[in-house]
Design an enzyme around this catalytic site. Structure first.
Site, PDB file in Angstrom:
ATOM      1  N   SER A  85       7.689  57.799  75.481  1.00  0.00           N
ATOM      2  CA  SER A  85       7.326  59.093  76.060  1.00  0.00           C
ATOM      3  C   SER A  85       5.999  59.653  75.589  1.00  0.00           C
ATOM      4  O   SER A  85       5.521  60.657  76.142  1.00  0.00           O
ATOM      5  CB  SER A  85       8.429  60.116  75.783  1.00  0.00           C
ATOM      6  OG  SER A  85       9.492  59.926  76.675  1.00  0.00           O
ATOM      7  N   GLN A 151      23.933  51.800  82.834  1.00  0.00           N
ATOM      8  CA  GLN A 151      24.621  50.516  82.751  1.00  0.00           C
ATOM      9  C   GLN A 151      23.682  49.353  83.036  1.00  0.00           C
ATOM     10  O   GLN A 151      23.810  48.273  82.444  1.00  0.00           O
ATOM     11  CB  GLN A 151      25.802  50.485  83.732  1.00  0.00           C
ATOM     12  CG  GLN A 151      26.993  51.310  83.288  1.00  0.00           C
ATOM     13  CD  GLN A 151      27.588  50.818  81.983  1.00  0.00           C
ATOM     14  OE1 GLN A 151      27.841  49.630  81.798  1.00  0.00           O
ATOM     15  NE2 GLN A 151      27.800  51.734  81.047  1.00  0.00           N
ATOM     16  N   TYR A 191      14.937  68.110  79.122  1.00  0.00           N
ATOM     17  CA  TYR A 191      14.020  66.973  79.170  1.00  0.00           C
ATOM     18  C   TYR A 191      14.443  66.032  80.296  1.00  0.00           C
ATOM     19  O   TYR A 191      15.578  65.567  80.344  1.00  0.00           O
ATOM     20  CB  TYR A 191      14.083  66.234  77.833  1.00  0.00           C
ATOM     21  CG  TYR A 191      12.975  65.253  77.591  1.00  0.00           C
ATOM     22  CD1 TYR A 191      11.831  65.645  76.897  1.00  0.00           C
ATOM     23  CD2 TYR A 191      13.065  63.943  78.013  1.00  0.00           C
ATOM     24  CE1 TYR A 191      10.816  64.744  76.638  1.00  0.00           C
ATOM     25  CE2 TYR A 191      12.059  63.035  77.767  1.00  0.00           C
ATOM     26  CZ  TYR A 191      10.930  63.435  77.075  1.00  0.00           C
ATOM     27  OH  TYR A 191       9.923  62.544  76.827  1.00  0.00           O
ATOM     28  N   ASN A 193      12.944  62.652  82.405  1.00  0.00           N
ATOM     29  CA  ASN A 193      11.928  61.641  82.660  1.00  0.00           C
ATOM     30  C   ASN A 193      11.482  61.628  84.114  1.00  0.00           C
ATOM     31  O   ASN A 193      10.349  61.251  84.426  1.00  0.00           O
ATOM     32  CB  ASN A 193      12.458  60.262  82.252  1.00  0.00           C
ATOM     33  CG  ASN A 193      12.510  60.108  80.748  1.00  0.00           C
ATOM     34  OD1 ASN A 193      11.498  60.163  80.075  1.00  0.00           O
ATOM     35  ND2 ASN A 193      13.715  59.940  80.212  1.00  0.00           N
TER      36      ASN A 193
END
Length: 380
Positions: A85, A151, A191, A193
């Protein structure tokens, strides 16, 4: 991309300077406390650590542990590593440069630049601004929280089967859009992404070039960051580099896996970058020192919202991909942290950019990054 189980959230702070005594302490002690913190991380289970600090006295380099569990080779001072990040700060810097050039406005809506992309299950890009995307107040669902994505990407069997798969930004955003937003835009913080996948897409829409090309042209080349790359779909880490290791939480055997090779498109503009400690120090020093952004844009970048994740009650704020953290001795540092399979990194600097620290653990299951920062800036 702040991945591998949790979003890395630690490094940074706003606006205070260390007292002269505190600023002098690392020099007087030869950074012994920082080296001890690196050694402690290895003693706690991290395979190896590499770090570098730069201040008015010069540069200190430290390593501990191994870079290759098979051969026993030590970690190197010049190791390149995946920074996760920390990529976000580079992306936000480009967008703020575009704002300074009058090509975008942070109060533009996402839909203005990416019409129809942020929609579905309550998401509405017409009501979300670029500023809210950059400071994680957009409410947009975090793609790495999706169970199917987890997964495939983070579980042992899924990763081993799909580690070389290519993901497109559109695919990542569509996964996020299959969920409800976390909250209404501007009403909370979380947060995500997905925010920075979208930020990369906006850069391409505005400039006609990929976010990677714009980062290279605007940041990497001017600062001569020779170890910093945006690999795209390339699966290897350029040398010199150590191996990266993971213990998958769902692995019943609790084995340690070499996860060095992977397709970083799974992180996209939220976390694909590779760098080293010297380049990260140079970048954050230049950024906070005012060499990359005009004063107005740097002030916007440093305008933070509270983050409900401070370790041990630490005072943490999140700006535009720039986090602030007040350490125990009162020193404030700014920067970002980043995690991706087998790699956990932090890069911080003081408010004037004159005292910088960057380091990397080549394992994703252990290590106290807070202790390393405290040791460097608040040595006992």
């Amino acid at each position: 991309m702040g991945v591998v189980a949790v979003v890395a959230v630690v490094s940074v702070t706003a606006g205070a300077f260390a007292s002269p005594a505190l600023a002098d302490a690392p020099h007087r002690t030869g950074h012994r406390a920082t080296q001890q913190a690196l050694d402690a991380a290895v003693a706690a289970g991290v395979p190896g650590v590499t770090g570098r600090a730069t201040d008015k006295y010069g540069t200190w380099k430290g390593t501990s542990g191994v870079g290759d569990l098979r051969t026993g080779a030590p970690r190197g001072e010049r190791d390149r590593y995946r920074v996760g990040s920390i990529t976000k700060t580079f992306v936000a810097t480009v967008l703020l440069q575009l704002e300074a050039e009058g090509r975008i406005d942070l109060d533009d809506t996402v839909d203005h630049w990416l019409p129809g992309v942020v929609t579905g299950h309550g998401h509405d890009g017409r009501k979300i601004t670029l500023r809210q995307v950059l400071n994680h107040t957009s409410g947009i669902y975090n793609v790495t929280a999706d169970k199917g994505f987890q997964q495939t990407v983070f579980a042992r069997d899924g990763f081993l089967k799909h580690r070389y798969d290519t993901w497109t930004p559109d695919e990542l955003v569509r996964i996020a859009m299959s969920h409800k937003p976390d909250f209404a835009p501007g009403t909370s913080w979380n947060y995500s992404n997905t925010n920075y996948v979208l930020a990369g897409m906006v850069i391409q829409k505005v400039t006609g070039h990929s976010y990677a090309d714009e980062i290279r042209r605007r940041v990497i080349e001017p600062l001569h960051l020779r170890a910093t790359t945006l690999p795209g779909t390339s699966t290897t880490v350029p040398r010199p580099a150590s191996r990266a290791y993971s213990k998958f939480p769902d692995d019943p055997d609790k084995k340690t896996y070499d996860v060095t090779e992977l397709n970083p498109s799974l992180a996209s503009s939220a976390g694909e970058m590779i760098s080293d400690s010297a380049d990260l120090n140079r970048f954050y020093s230049a950024l906070l020192g005012g060499r990359l952004l005009p004063a107005a844009q740097l002030a916007e970048m440093k305008t933070t919202v509270p983050v409900p994740l401070g370790e041990d009650g630490a005072e943490v704020g999140y700006g535009l991909a720039l986090m602030s953290q007040k350490l125990s001795c009162g020193t404030v540092v700014w920067g970002h942290s980043g995690g991706i399979h087998g790699s956990s990194s932090d890069a911080v600097t003081t408010s004037d950019g004159r005292h910088s620290l960057a380091f990397n653990f080549n394992g994703d299951w252990s290590g106290d990054s807070q202790a390393v920062m405290e040791a460097e800036y608040c040595p006992k």
